[in-house]
Design an enzyme around this catalytic site. Structure first.
Site, PDB file in Angstrom:
ATOM      1  CG  HIS A   1      -2.146  -0.842   1.025  1.00 55.98           C
ATOM      2  ND1 HIS A   1      -3.068  -1.058   2.011  1.00 55.98           N
ATOM      3  CD2 HIS A   1      -2.610  -1.505  -0.060  1.00 55.98           C
ATOM      4  CE1 HIS A   1      -4.036  -1.816   1.558  1.00 55.98           C
ATOM      5  NE2 HIS A   1      -3.783  -2.107   0.302  1.00 55.98           N
TER       6      HIS A   1
ATOM      7  NE  ARG B   1      -4.536 -10.852  -9.865  1.00 60.69           N
ATOM      8  CZ  ARG B   1      -3.941 -10.038 -10.736  1.00 60.69           C
ATOM      9  NH1 ARG B   1      -4.464  -8.846 -10.990  1.00 60.69           N
ATOM     10  NH2 ARG B   1      -2.839 -10.411 -11.354  1.00 60.69           N
TER      11      ARG B   1
ATOM     12  NE  ARG C   1      -7.423 -15.130 -11.179  1.00 53.58           N
ATOM     13  CZ  ARG C   1      -6.257 -14.716 -10.703  1.00 53.58           C
ATOM     14  NH1 ARG C   1      -5.170 -14.833 -11.449  1.00 53.58           N
ATOM     15  NH2 ARG C   1      -6.163 -14.187  -9.501  1.00 53.58           N
TER      16      ARG C   1
ATOM     17  CG  ASN D   1       2.987 -12.209 -12.684  1.00 59.97           C
ATOM     18  OD1 ASN D   1       3.657 -11.708 -13.575  1.00 59.97           O
ATOM     19  ND2 ASN D   1       2.100 -11.516 -11.999  1.00 59.97           N
ATOM     20  CG  ASP D   2       1.474 -18.397 -10.710  1.00 54.29           C
ATOM     21  OD1 ASP D   2       2.336 -18.246  -9.828  1.00 54.29           O
ATOM     22  OD2 ASP D   2       0.254 -18.357 -10.474  1.00 54.29           O
TER      23      ASP D   2
END
Length: 580
Positions: free
Chosen positions: A195, A302, A338, A462-463
Protein backbone atom coordinates in the site's frame (compact mmCIF):
# COMPACT_ATOMS: atom_id res chain seq x y z
CA UNK A 1 33.28 10.06 -2.74
CA UNK A 2 29.86 9.06 -4.09
CA UNK A 3 28.15 5.80 -3.24
CA UNK A 4 25.57 4.07 -5.45
CA UNK A 5 22.89 1.97 -3.74
CA UNK A 6 20.12 0.06 -5.48
CA UNK A 7 16.71 -1.03 -4.28
CA UNK A 8 13.33 -1.50 -5.96
CA UNK A 9 12.04 1.53 -7.84
CA UNK A 10 8.29 1.73 -7.18
CA UNK A 11 7.38 5.34 -7.99
CA UNK A 12 8.98 7.18 -10.88
CA UNK A 13 10.67 10.51 -10.40
CA UNK A 14 14.04 12.12 -9.68
CA UNK A 15 14.74 14.15 -6.54
CA UNK A 16 18.01 15.82 -5.54
CA UNK A 17 18.22 16.77 -1.86
CA UNK A 18 19.31 15.85 1.65
CA UNK A 19 18.54 12.71 3.63
CA UNK A 20 16.41 12.62 6.74
CA UNK A 21 17.20 9.28 8.41
CA UNK A 22 14.26 8.41 10.65
CA UNK A 23 14.82 7.01 14.14
CA UNK A 24 15.47 3.31 13.70
CA UNK A 25 15.45 2.34 17.35
CA UNK A 26 13.19 -0.74 17.54
CA UNK A 27 10.60 -1.06 20.26
CA UNK A 28 11.61 -3.84 22.64
CA UNK A 29 8.49 -5.74 23.62
CA UNK A 30 8.73 -7.70 26.84
CA UNK A 31 6.24 -10.11 28.37
CA UNK A 32 5.22 -9.84 32.00
CA UNK A 33 2.42 -11.40 34.00
CA UNK A 34 -0.26 -9.34 35.71
CA UNK A 35 -2.29 -10.04 38.83
CA UNK A 36 -5.81 -11.14 37.92
CA UNK A 37 -7.19 -8.00 39.54
CA UNK A 38 -5.37 -5.84 36.96
CA UNK A 39 -6.49 -7.73 33.85
CA UNK A 40 -9.61 -5.60 33.34
CA UNK A 41 -7.65 -2.34 33.41
CA UNK A 42 -5.01 -3.82 31.05
CA UNK A 43 -7.70 -4.72 28.51
CA UNK A 44 -9.04 -1.19 28.86
CA UNK A 45 -5.53 0.25 28.33
CA UNK A 46 -5.26 -1.72 25.09
CA UNK A 47 -8.65 -0.52 23.85
CA UNK A 48 -7.76 3.08 24.68
CA UNK A 49 -4.56 2.80 22.60
CA UNK A 50 -6.59 1.28 19.78
CA UNK A 51 -9.09 4.17 19.94
CA UNK A 52 -6.22 6.69 19.95
CA UNK A 53 -4.78 5.03 16.85
CA UNK A 54 -8.18 5.35 15.16
CA UNK A 55 -8.33 9.03 16.10
CA UNK A 56 -4.89 9.59 14.57
CA UNK A 57 -5.92 7.94 11.30
CA UNK A 58 -9.20 9.85 11.19
CA UNK A 59 -7.20 13.07 11.59
CA UNK A 60 -4.90 11.99 8.73
CA UNK A 61 -7.93 11.35 6.56
CA UNK A 62 -9.12 14.92 7.09
CA UNK A 63 -5.78 16.19 5.79
CA UNK A 64 -6.09 14.43 2.42
CA UNK A 65 -6.43 17.11 -0.31
CA UNK A 66 -9.85 17.23 -1.95
CA UNK A 67 -8.31 16.70 -5.40
CA UNK A 68 -6.26 13.66 -4.31
CA UNK A 69 -6.95 10.23 -5.87
CA UNK A 70 -9.84 8.44 -4.17
CA UNK A 71 -7.71 5.40 -3.33
CA UNK A 72 -5.72 7.41 -0.79
CA UNK A 73 -8.70 7.65 1.52
CA UNK A 74 -9.50 4.00 0.83
CA UNK A 75 -6.14 2.88 2.18
CA UNK A 76 -6.62 4.86 5.38
CA UNK A 77 -10.10 3.36 5.68
CA UNK A 78 -8.55 -0.12 5.35
CA UNK A 79 -6.40 0.50 8.42
CA UNK A 80 -9.37 1.92 10.32
CA UNK A 81 -11.37 -1.22 9.53
CA UNK A 82 -8.47 -3.40 10.67
CA UNK A 83 -8.42 -1.63 14.03
CA UNK A 84 -12.08 -2.58 14.49
CA UNK A 85 -11.65 -6.12 13.17
CA UNK A 86 -12.04 -8.86 15.77
CA UNK A 87 -8.63 -10.25 14.80
CA UNK A 88 -6.98 -7.08 16.16
CA UNK A 89 -9.42 -6.17 18.91
CA UNK A 90 -11.25 -8.99 20.66
CA UNK A 91 -8.53 -11.54 19.88
CA UNK A 92 -5.91 -9.40 21.65
CA UNK A 93 -8.20 -8.81 24.62
CA UNK A 94 -8.79 -12.56 24.80
CA UNK A 95 -5.03 -13.25 24.94
CA UNK A 96 -4.63 -10.69 27.74
CA UNK A 97 -7.34 -12.41 29.78
CA UNK A 98 -6.23 -15.98 29.07
CA UNK A 99 -2.49 -15.47 29.50
CA UNK A 100 -2.76 -12.71 32.14
CA UNK A 101 -0.11 -10.81 30.18
CA UNK A 102 0.53 -7.19 29.24
CA UNK A 103 -1.21 -5.64 26.21
CA UNK A 104 2.01 -5.07 24.24
CA UNK A 105 2.92 -8.76 24.38
CA UNK A 106 -0.63 -9.92 23.55
CA UNK A 107 -0.76 -7.60 20.55
CA UNK A 108 2.62 -8.85 19.32
CA UNK A 109 1.54 -12.48 19.69
CA UNK A 110 -1.59 -11.86 17.63
CA UNK A 111 0.44 -9.92 15.06
CA UNK A 112 2.82 -12.88 14.68
CA UNK A 113 -0.07 -15.26 14.10
CA UNK A 114 -1.65 -13.06 11.42
CA UNK A 115 1.65 -12.38 9.65
CA UNK A 116 2.41 -16.11 9.53
CA UNK A 117 -0.78 -16.60 7.52
CA UNK A 118 0.17 -13.92 4.98
CA UNK A 119 3.74 -15.21 4.70
CA UNK A 120 2.43 -18.56 3.46
CA UNK A 121 0.56 -16.94 0.57
CA UNK A 122 2.11 -17.26 -2.86
CA UNK A 123 0.24 -14.40 -4.51
CA UNK A 124 2.60 -11.36 -4.30
CA UNK A 125 -0.23 -8.86 -3.81
CA UNK A 126 -1.83 -10.78 -0.97
CA UNK A 127 1.50 -11.51 0.67
CA UNK A 128 2.28 -7.82 0.92
CA UNK A 129 -0.93 -7.31 2.92
CA UNK A 130 1.16 -8.38 5.92
CA UNK A 131 2.59 -4.85 5.72
CA UNK A 132 -0.83 -3.45 6.65
CA UNK A 133 -0.93 -5.66 9.73
CA UNK A 134 2.54 -4.43 10.71
CA UNK A 135 1.63 -0.77 10.16
CA UNK A 136 -1.54 -0.98 12.23
CA UNK A 137 0.09 -2.99 15.03
CA UNK A 138 3.11 -0.67 15.10
CA UNK A 139 0.86 2.37 15.52
CA UNK A 140 -0.93 0.82 18.50
CA UNK A 141 2.34 -0.49 20.01
CA UNK A 142 3.90 2.95 19.80
CA UNK A 143 0.93 4.43 21.65
CA UNK A 144 1.05 1.71 24.30
CA UNK A 145 4.78 2.10 24.90
CA UNK A 146 5.58 5.71 24.05
CA UNK A 147 2.27 7.50 23.83
CA UNK A 148 3.08 9.12 20.47
CA UNK A 149 3.44 8.47 16.74
CA UNK A 150 6.39 8.83 14.38
CA UNK A 151 5.51 12.33 13.23
CA UNK A 152 5.25 13.69 16.77
CA UNK A 153 8.88 12.72 17.20
CA UNK A 154 10.22 13.70 13.81
CA UNK A 155 8.15 16.59 12.47
CA UNK A 156 10.35 19.29 13.99
CA UNK A 157 13.23 18.22 11.74
CA UNK A 158 11.50 16.48 8.83
CA UNK A 159 10.68 19.66 6.94
CA UNK A 160 14.37 20.51 6.52
CA UNK A 161 15.21 17.30 4.62
CA UNK A 162 13.21 16.36 1.51
CA UNK A 163 14.24 12.65 1.26
CA UNK A 164 12.99 10.39 4.06
CA UNK A 165 15.03 7.26 4.83
CA UNK A 166 13.16 4.78 7.05
CA UNK A 167 12.80 1.09 7.82
CA UNK A 168 9.19 1.32 6.60
CA UNK A 169 6.48 3.96 6.29
CA UNK A 170 2.77 3.42 6.80
CA UNK A 171 0.21 4.66 4.22
CA UNK A 172 -0.95 7.26 6.74
CA UNK A 173 2.57 8.65 7.00
CA UNK A 174 2.84 8.74 3.21
CA UNK A 175 -0.23 10.99 3.17
CA UNK A 176 1.46 13.32 5.67
CA UNK A 177 4.80 13.39 3.87
CA UNK A 178 4.11 16.26 1.51
CA UNK A 179 2.77 18.49 4.28
CA UNK A 180 5.94 17.73 6.27
CA UNK A 181 8.20 18.81 3.40
CA UNK A 182 9.20 15.29 2.31
CA UNK A 183 9.57 14.94 -1.47
CA UNK A 184 10.96 11.40 -1.84
CA UNK A 185 11.06 8.14 0.08
CA UNK A 186 13.60 5.37 0.70
CA UNK A 187 12.65 2.33 2.80
CA UNK A 188 14.56 -0.76 3.83
CA UNK A 189 11.55 -3.07 3.45
CA UNK A 190 8.51 -3.25 1.22
CA UNK A 191 7.78 -4.13 -2.38
CA UNK A 192 6.04 -2.70 -5.46
CA UNK A 193 2.60 -4.03 -4.44
CA UNK A 194 2.54 -2.67 -0.88
CA UNK A 195 0.00 0.00 0.00
CA UNK A 196 2.87 2.37 0.74
CA UNK A 197 4.25 1.92 -2.78
CA UNK A 198 0.82 2.27 -4.38
CA UNK A 199 0.16 5.48 -2.46
CA UNK A 200 3.57 6.91 -3.37
CA UNK A 201 2.74 6.34 -7.04
CA UNK A 202 -0.73 7.89 -6.64
CA UNK A 203 0.73 10.99 -4.95
CA UNK A 204 3.65 11.26 -7.37
CA UNK A 205 6.26 10.81 -4.62
CA UNK A 206 9.44 9.19 -6.03
CA UNK A 207 10.23 6.12 -3.97
CA UNK A 208 12.77 3.32 -3.68
CA UNK A 209 11.91 0.40 -1.37
CA UNK A 210 13.68 -2.77 -0.32
CA UNK A 211 17.03 -0.97 0.04
CA UNK A 212 18.46 -3.10 2.83
CA UNK A 213 20.50 -1.39 5.58
CA UNK A 214 19.76 2.05 4.12
CA UNK A 215 19.73 3.69 7.56
CA UNK A 216 23.18 2.29 8.30
CA UNK A 217 24.67 3.29 4.96
CA UNK A 218 23.17 6.80 4.69
CA UNK A 219 23.83 9.69 7.09
CA UNK A 220 21.36 12.27 8.29
CA UNK A 221 21.73 15.44 6.21
CA UNK A 222 23.80 13.72 3.52
CA UNK A 223 23.28 14.84 -0.11
CA UNK A 224 21.29 12.28 -2.12
CA UNK A 225 19.92 11.69 -5.59
CA UNK A 226 16.99 9.28 -5.84
CA UNK A 227 15.82 7.74 -9.13
CA UNK A 228 12.44 6.15 -8.42
CA UNK A 229 12.27 4.43 -11.80
CA UNK A 230 15.57 2.57 -11.71
CA UNK A 231 15.65 2.13 -7.93
CA UNK A 232 19.00 3.96 -7.73
CA UNK A 233 20.18 6.14 -4.83
CA UNK A 234 23.40 8.19 -5.07
CA UNK A 235 24.90 9.30 -1.76
CA UNK A 236 27.21 12.33 -1.76
CA UNK A 237 26.98 12.75 -5.58
CA UNK A 238 29.57 14.74 -7.51
CA UNK A 239 28.88 17.66 -9.85
CA UNK A 240 28.79 15.33 -12.86
CA UNK A 241 26.08 13.11 -11.34
CA UNK A 242 24.02 16.13 -10.26
CA UNK A 243 24.20 17.67 -13.74
CA UNK A 244 23.28 14.35 -15.38
CA UNK A 245 20.22 13.82 -13.18
CA UNK A 246 19.01 17.38 -13.61
CA UNK A 247 19.04 16.70 -17.34
CA UNK A 248 17.24 13.36 -16.80
CA UNK A 249 14.62 15.13 -14.71
CA UNK A 250 13.88 17.58 -17.54
CA UNK A 251 13.58 14.65 -19.97
CA UNK A 252 11.22 12.87 -17.58
CA UNK A 253 8.86 15.86 -17.42
CA UNK A 254 8.79 15.91 -21.22
CA UNK A 255 8.13 12.15 -21.34
CA UNK A 256 5.18 12.41 -18.92
CA UNK A 257 3.58 15.16 -21.04
CA UNK A 258 4.00 12.97 -24.12
CA UNK A 259 2.31 10.00 -22.42
CA UNK A 260 -0.70 12.10 -21.44
CA UNK A 261 -1.16 12.96 -25.12
CA UNK A 262 -1.64 9.26 -25.93
CA UNK A 263 -4.69 8.78 -23.72
CA UNK A 264 -7.29 9.09 -26.47
CA UNK A 265 -5.21 7.58 -29.26
CA UNK A 266 -5.60 3.99 -30.56
CA UNK A 267 -2.75 1.53 -29.94
CA UNK A 268 -1.61 1.04 -33.55
CA UNK A 269 1.80 0.03 -34.85
CA UNK A 270 3.51 2.08 -37.58
CA UNK A 271 2.27 -0.39 -40.20
CA UNK A 272 -1.35 0.03 -39.02
CA UNK A 273 -1.87 -3.10 -36.91
CA UNK A 274 -4.35 -2.49 -34.10
CA UNK A 275 -3.24 -3.85 -30.72
CA UNK A 276 -5.71 -4.39 -27.88
CA UNK A 277 -4.65 -2.95 -24.53
CA UNK A 278 -6.59 -4.26 -21.54
CA UNK A 279 -6.32 -3.67 -17.79
CA UNK A 280 -5.75 -6.00 -14.84
CA UNK A 281 -8.02 -4.96 -11.98
CA UNK A 282 -7.24 -5.81 -8.35
CA UNK A 283 -8.61 -2.86 -6.37
CA UNK A 284 -11.37 -0.26 -6.88
CA UNK A 285 -8.78 2.46 -7.52
CA UNK A 286 -7.48 0.43 -10.47
CA UNK A 287 -10.86 0.96 -12.16
CA UNK A 288 -10.56 4.73 -11.77
CA UNK A 289 -7.06 4.71 -13.21
CA UNK A 290 -8.19 2.42 -16.04
CA UNK A 291 -10.81 4.92 -17.17
CA UNK A 292 -8.20 7.67 -17.29
CA UNK A 293 -5.81 5.71 -19.53
CA UNK A 294 -8.21 4.89 -22.34
CA UNK A 295 -7.89 1.08 -22.32
CA UNK A 296 -9.95 -1.25 -24.48
CA UNK A 297 -11.45 -3.32 -21.67
CA UNK A 298 -10.65 -5.39 -18.58
CA UNK A 299 -8.48 -8.40 -19.34
CA UNK A 300 -8.36 -9.77 -15.80
CA UNK A 301 -10.58 -9.12 -12.81
CA UNK A 302 -9.55 -11.11 -9.72
CA UNK A 303 -12.51 -12.39 -7.71
CA UNK A 304 -10.76 -13.95 -4.70
CA UNK A 305 -10.75 -10.60 -2.90
CA UNK A 306 -14.50 -11.08 -2.38
CA UNK A 307 -13.65 -14.13 -0.25
CA UNK A 308 -10.79 -12.82 1.85
CA UNK A 309 -10.82 -11.40 5.40
CA UNK A 310 -14.39 -12.38 6.23
CA UNK A 311 -16.00 -15.12 8.36
CA UNK A 312 -18.18 -16.51 5.56
CA UNK A 313 -18.26 -17.05 1.81
CA UNK A 314 -20.09 -14.44 -0.31
CA UNK A 315 -23.45 -15.72 -1.49
CA UNK A 316 -24.66 -15.66 -5.09
CA UNK A 317 -26.48 -12.34 -4.75
CA UNK A 318 -23.49 -10.51 -3.28
CA UNK A 319 -21.24 -11.78 -6.05
CA UNK A 320 -23.82 -10.92 -8.71
CA UNK A 321 -24.05 -7.31 -7.48
CA UNK A 322 -20.26 -7.05 -7.37
CA UNK A 323 -19.89 -8.27 -10.95
CA UNK A 324 -22.63 -5.93 -12.15
CA UNK A 325 -20.73 -3.01 -10.60
CA UNK A 326 -17.56 -3.96 -12.47
CA UNK A 327 -19.46 -4.25 -15.75
CA UNK A 328 -21.08 -0.85 -15.16
CA UNK A 329 -17.67 0.72 -14.54
CA UNK A 330 -16.42 -0.80 -17.82
CA UNK A 331 -19.27 1.00 -19.64
CA UNK A 332 -19.87 -1.61 -22.34
CA UNK A 333 -16.25 -2.64 -22.87
CA UNK A 334 -15.44 -6.35 -22.58
CA UNK A 335 -14.64 -7.69 -19.11
CA UNK A 336 -12.83 -10.95 -18.35
CA UNK A 337 -13.50 -12.23 -14.84
CA UNK A 338 -11.29 -14.96 -13.42
CA UNK A 339 -13.02 -17.56 -11.30
CA UNK A 340 -11.90 -18.07 -7.74
CA UNK A 341 -8.13 -18.51 -7.49
CA UNK A 342 -8.29 -19.43 -3.84
CA UNK A 343 -6.18 -22.24 -2.52
CA UNK A 344 -3.23 -23.20 -0.39
CA UNK A 345 -1.46 -19.98 -1.35
CA UNK A 346 -4.41 -17.79 -0.37
CA UNK A 347 -5.77 -18.87 2.99
CA UNK A 348 -9.01 -17.66 4.49
CA UNK A 349 -8.00 -15.77 7.60
CA UNK A 350 -10.13 -16.50 10.64
CA UNK A 351 -12.16 -19.22 8.92
CA UNK A 352 -12.14 -22.89 9.80
CA UNK A 353 -13.32 -24.12 6.40
CA UNK A 354 -11.30 -23.68 3.24
CA UNK A 355 -8.35 -25.21 1.42
CA UNK A 356 -5.64 -26.77 3.54
CA UNK A 357 -2.05 -25.55 3.27
CA UNK A 358 -0.71 -28.97 2.37
CA UNK A 359 2.99 -29.78 2.29
CA UNK A 360 3.79 -27.42 -0.60
CA UNK A 361 1.34 -24.52 -1.03
CA UNK A 362 2.55 -23.58 -4.53
CA UNK A 363 1.83 -27.09 -5.78
CA UNK A 364 -1.28 -27.77 -3.71
CA UNK A 365 -5.05 -27.45 -3.97
CA UNK A 366 -5.42 -24.05 -5.60
CA UNK A 367 -7.00 -22.33 -8.61
CA UNK A 368 -9.38 -24.43 -10.69
CA UNK A 369 -8.40 -27.50 -8.65
CA UNK A 370 -9.94 -26.01 -5.53
CA UNK A 371 -13.09 -24.86 -7.34
CA UNK A 372 -13.66 -28.32 -8.82
CA UNK A 373 -13.20 -29.88 -5.39
CA UNK A 374 -15.84 -27.53 -3.91
CA UNK A 375 -18.77 -27.68 -6.40
CA UNK A 376 -21.16 -25.85 -4.07
CA UNK A 377 -18.86 -22.82 -3.85
CA UNK A 378 -18.01 -22.99 -7.57
CA UNK A 379 -21.62 -23.19 -8.72
CA UNK A 380 -22.60 -20.10 -6.73
CA UNK A 381 -19.89 -18.12 -8.47
CA UNK A 382 -20.75 -19.49 -11.90
CA UNK A 383 -24.45 -18.65 -11.49
CA UNK A 384 -23.55 -15.11 -10.41
CA UNK A 385 -21.22 -14.68 -13.41
CA UNK A 386 -23.77 -16.07 -15.85
CA UNK A 387 -26.51 -13.78 -14.53
CA UNK A 388 -24.22 -10.76 -14.87
CA UNK A 389 -23.45 -11.73 -18.48
CA UNK A 390 -27.05 -10.90 -19.44
CA UNK A 391 -26.33 -7.19 -18.99
CA UNK A 392 -22.91 -6.63 -20.61
CA UNK A 393 -20.08 -8.46 -22.44
CA UNK A 394 -18.42 -10.80 -19.94
CA UNK A 395 -15.92 -13.65 -20.33
CA UNK A 396 -15.16 -16.36 -17.75
CA UNK A 397 -11.50 -17.33 -17.25
CA UNK A 398 -10.35 -20.48 -15.44
CA UNK A 399 -7.13 -20.10 -13.37
CA UNK A 400 -4.15 -22.45 -13.08
CA UNK A 401 -5.36 -24.97 -15.65
CA UNK A 402 -2.86 -27.85 -15.91
CA UNK A 403 -4.78 -30.41 -17.98
CA UNK A 404 -7.51 -30.57 -20.62
CA UNK A 405 -9.57 -32.70 -18.23
CA UNK A 406 -9.86 -29.76 -15.81
CA UNK A 407 -11.28 -27.60 -18.60
CA UNK A 408 -13.84 -30.26 -19.52
CA UNK A 409 -14.91 -30.65 -15.89
CA UNK A 410 -15.28 -26.87 -15.52
CA UNK A 411 -17.35 -26.73 -18.72
CA UNK A 412 -19.65 -29.38 -17.27
CA UNK A 413 -20.07 -27.28 -14.12
CA UNK A 414 -20.95 -24.25 -16.26
CA UNK A 415 -23.63 -26.31 -18.00
CA UNK A 416 -25.05 -27.32 -14.60
CA UNK A 417 -25.15 -23.64 -13.57
CA UNK A 418 -26.95 -22.75 -16.83
CA UNK A 419 -29.55 -25.46 -16.23
CA UNK A 420 -30.12 -24.11 -12.73
CA UNK A 421 -30.76 -20.61 -14.10
CA UNK A 422 -33.04 -22.01 -16.81
CA UNK A 423 -35.12 -23.66 -14.09
CA UNK A 424 -35.38 -20.30 -12.30
CA UNK A 425 -36.21 -18.44 -15.49
CA UNK A 426 -33.21 -16.11 -15.10
CA UNK A 427 -31.43 -14.64 -18.12
CA UNK A 428 -27.77 -15.12 -19.08
CA UNK A 429 -25.62 -15.11 -22.20
CA UNK A 430 -25.89 -18.71 -23.50
CA UNK A 431 -22.75 -18.21 -25.63
CA UNK A 432 -20.64 -16.68 -22.85
CA UNK A 433 -16.95 -17.11 -23.79
CA UNK A 434 -14.92 -19.36 -21.49
CA UNK A 435 -11.12 -19.31 -21.49
CA UNK A 436 -8.17 -20.88 -19.73
CA UNK A 437 -5.15 -19.28 -18.09
CA UNK A 438 -1.83 -20.78 -19.19
CA UNK A 439 0.29 -20.52 -16.05
CA UNK A 440 2.06 -23.86 -15.75
CA UNK A 441 4.42 -25.57 -18.23
CA UNK A 442 2.10 -28.55 -18.72
CA UNK A 443 -0.67 -26.25 -19.94
CA UNK A 444 1.66 -24.38 -22.30
CA UNK A 445 3.05 -27.61 -23.78
CA UNK A 446 -0.48 -28.97 -24.38
CA UNK A 447 -2.05 -25.61 -25.28
CA UNK A 448 -3.02 -26.96 -28.73
CA UNK A 449 -5.29 -29.52 -27.00
CA UNK A 450 -6.70 -27.07 -24.42
CA UNK A 451 -7.42 -24.56 -27.20
CA UNK A 452 -9.91 -26.98 -28.80
CA UNK A 453 -12.21 -26.69 -25.79
CA UNK A 454 -12.12 -22.97 -24.94
CA UNK A 455 -12.92 -19.64 -26.60
CA UNK A 456 -9.67 -17.90 -25.64
CA UNK A 457 -6.37 -18.34 -23.81
CA UNK A 458 -4.55 -15.99 -21.47
CA UNK A 459 -0.88 -16.37 -20.56
CA UNK A 460 -0.19 -15.66 -16.88
CA UNK A 461 3.53 -15.01 -17.03
CA UNK A 462 4.04 -14.42 -13.30
CA UNK A 463 3.32 -18.04 -12.40
CA UNK A 464 4.51 -19.45 -15.73
CA UNK A 465 8.01 -18.04 -15.22
CA UNK A 466 8.13 -19.10 -11.58
CA UNK A 467 7.01 -22.67 -12.26
CA UNK A 468 9.32 -22.99 -15.28
CA UNK A 469 12.44 -21.74 -13.47
CA UNK A 470 11.47 -23.08 -10.01
CA UNK A 471 11.96 -19.75 -8.25
CA UNK A 472 9.93 -17.31 -6.15
CA UNK A 473 10.26 -13.83 -7.63
CA UNK A 474 9.59 -12.11 -4.29
CA UNK A 475 12.22 -14.14 -2.43
CA UNK A 476 15.37 -12.02 -2.08
CA UNK A 477 17.53 -15.14 -2.07
CA UNK A 478 16.53 -16.45 -5.50
CA UNK A 479 14.70 -13.68 -7.38
CA UNK A 480 17.85 -12.92 -9.39
CA UNK A 481 16.92 -16.09 -11.34
CA UNK A 482 13.56 -14.61 -12.40
CA UNK A 483 14.08 -14.16 -16.15
CA UNK A 484 11.14 -13.44 -18.52
CA UNK A 485 13.40 -13.85 -21.58
CA UNK A 486 14.92 -17.17 -20.56
CA UNK A 487 14.82 -19.42 -23.67
CA UNK A 488 12.57 -21.96 -21.95
CA UNK A 489 10.03 -19.29 -21.00
CA UNK A 490 9.95 -17.79 -24.51
CA UNK A 491 9.42 -21.22 -26.06
CA UNK A 492 6.40 -21.82 -23.81
CA UNK A 493 4.95 -18.40 -24.68
CA UNK A 494 5.52 -18.99 -28.39
CA UNK A 495 3.95 -22.46 -28.21
CA UNK A 496 0.82 -21.01 -26.59
CA UNK A 497 0.50 -18.22 -29.16
CA UNK A 498 0.86 -20.73 -31.98
CA UNK A 499 -1.82 -22.94 -30.43
CA UNK A 500 -4.22 -19.99 -30.36
CA UNK A 501 -3.56 -19.11 -34.00
CA UNK A 502 -4.10 -22.71 -35.14
CA UNK A 503 -7.35 -22.97 -33.20
CA UNK A 504 -8.53 -19.55 -34.40
CA UNK A 505 -8.99 -18.16 -30.88
CA UNK A 506 -7.48 -15.03 -29.31
CA UNK A 507 -4.56 -15.26 -26.89
CA UNK A 508 -3.85 -12.50 -24.38
CA UNK A 509 -1.14 -12.04 -21.77
CA UNK A 510 -2.05 -10.81 -18.31
CA UNK A 511 1.19 -11.20 -16.36
CA UNK A 512 3.57 -8.38 -15.44
CA UNK A 513 5.63 -9.10 -18.54
CA UNK A 514 2.77 -7.70 -20.64
CA UNK A 515 3.00 -4.36 -18.82
CA UNK A 516 6.78 -3.97 -19.04
CA UNK A 517 7.72 -1.76 -22.04
CA UNK A 518 11.11 -3.44 -22.46
CA UNK A 519 9.32 -6.64 -23.56
CA UNK A 520 6.63 -5.06 -25.75
CA UNK A 521 8.46 -5.39 -29.08
CA UNK A 522 9.54 -8.93 -28.33
CA UNK A 523 5.96 -9.96 -27.54
CA UNK A 524 4.66 -8.22 -30.66
CA UNK A 525 7.23 -10.11 -32.72
CA UNK A 526 6.13 -13.40 -31.14
CA UNK A 527 2.59 -12.66 -32.27
CA UNK A 528 0.89 -11.26 -29.15
CA UNK A 529 -1.90 -8.82 -30.05
CA UNK A 530 -3.84 -8.61 -26.76
CA UNK A 531 -1.94 -7.16 -23.79
CA UNK A 532 -3.46 -6.96 -20.29
CA UNK A 533 -1.63 -5.04 -17.56
CA UNK A 534 -1.95 -2.79 -14.55
CA UNK A 535 -3.49 0.49 -15.75
CA UNK A 536 -0.45 2.49 -14.58
CA UNK A 537 1.74 0.92 -17.30
CA UNK A 538 -0.74 1.04 -20.18
CA UNK A 539 0.41 4.33 -21.70
CA UNK A 540 4.07 3.31 -21.53
CA UNK A 541 3.31 0.17 -23.50
CA UNK A 542 1.15 2.11 -25.96
CA UNK A 543 4.03 4.49 -26.62
CA UNK A 544 6.29 1.59 -27.66
CA UNK A 545 3.55 0.10 -29.86
CA UNK A 546 3.02 3.35 -31.76
CA UNK A 547 6.76 3.49 -32.53
CA UNK A 548 7.07 -0.11 -33.76
CA UNK A 549 6.92 -1.52 -37.30
CA UNK A 550 5.97 -5.19 -37.12
CA UNK A 551 7.74 -5.95 -40.41
CA UNK A 552 11.08 -5.11 -38.78
CA UNK A 553 10.61 -7.55 -35.92
CA UNK A 554 10.34 -10.90 -37.68
CA UNK A 555 14.01 -11.85 -38.11
CA UNK A 556 15.08 -10.51 -34.71
CA UNK A 557 12.29 -12.42 -32.96
CA UNK A 558 13.17 -15.67 -34.72
CA UNK A 559 16.70 -15.14 -33.42
CA UNK A 560 15.30 -15.08 -29.89
CA UNK A 561 13.56 -18.41 -30.41
CA UNK A 562 16.68 -20.01 -31.89
CA UNK A 563 18.79 -18.83 -28.97
CA UNK A 564 19.48 -21.45 -26.28
CA UNK A 565 21.90 -19.37 -24.17
CA UNK A 566 20.17 -17.39 -21.35
CA UNK A 567 23.20 -15.07 -21.13
CA UNK A 568 22.72 -13.88 -24.72
CA UNK A 569 19.06 -12.89 -24.20
CA UNK A 570 19.69 -9.42 -22.66
CA UNK A 571 21.88 -8.40 -25.63
CA UNK A 572 19.28 -9.68 -28.12
CA UNK A 573 16.62 -7.67 -26.27
CA UNK A 574 18.71 -4.48 -26.38
CA UNK A 575 19.20 -4.81 -30.13
CA UNK A 576 15.51 -5.45 -30.68
CA UNK A 577 14.54 -2.37 -28.65
CA UNK A 578 17.08 -0.23 -30.55
CA UNK A 579 14.90 -0.47 -33.67
CA UNK A 580 13.03 2.71 -34.56
Amino acid sequence: MSLLLTGIGVSRGIVIGQAHVADGEPMEILEYNLPRAEIGSEVERFHQARESAKAQLQNVRKQIPTDAPAEIGAFIDTHLLMLDDEALSEAVARIIRQEQCNAEWALQAQRDELVAVFDQMEDPYLRTRRDDVDHVVSRVQRLLMRGDDIWDEEKSRAGAYPILVAEDVSPADVVLMQSRGIRALITESGGPLSHTSILARSLGIPAVVGLHRARQLLRDGESLIIDGLKGAVFANPGEREVAYYRHKRRELFKHVRELKGLRGEPACTLDGTRIQLLANIELPEDLRLFRKTGGDGIGLYRTEFLYMNRPDFPDEEEQYRSYLEILAQADGMPVTIRTLDLGADKRLIGRETGPDDGHNPALGLRGIRYSLSEPGIFLKQLRALLRASADAPLRIMLPLVATTQEVLQAQQMIEVAKQSLDARGQDYDPAIPVGAMIEVPSAALTAHQIARHVDFLSIGTNDLIQYTLAIDRVDDHVNYLYDPVHPSVLKLISTTLQAGRRAGIPVSMCGEMAGDPQYTRLLLGLGLRDFSMHPSTLLEVKRVITRTDLKELGGRTRGFLRNTDPDRAPDLLRRLNALH
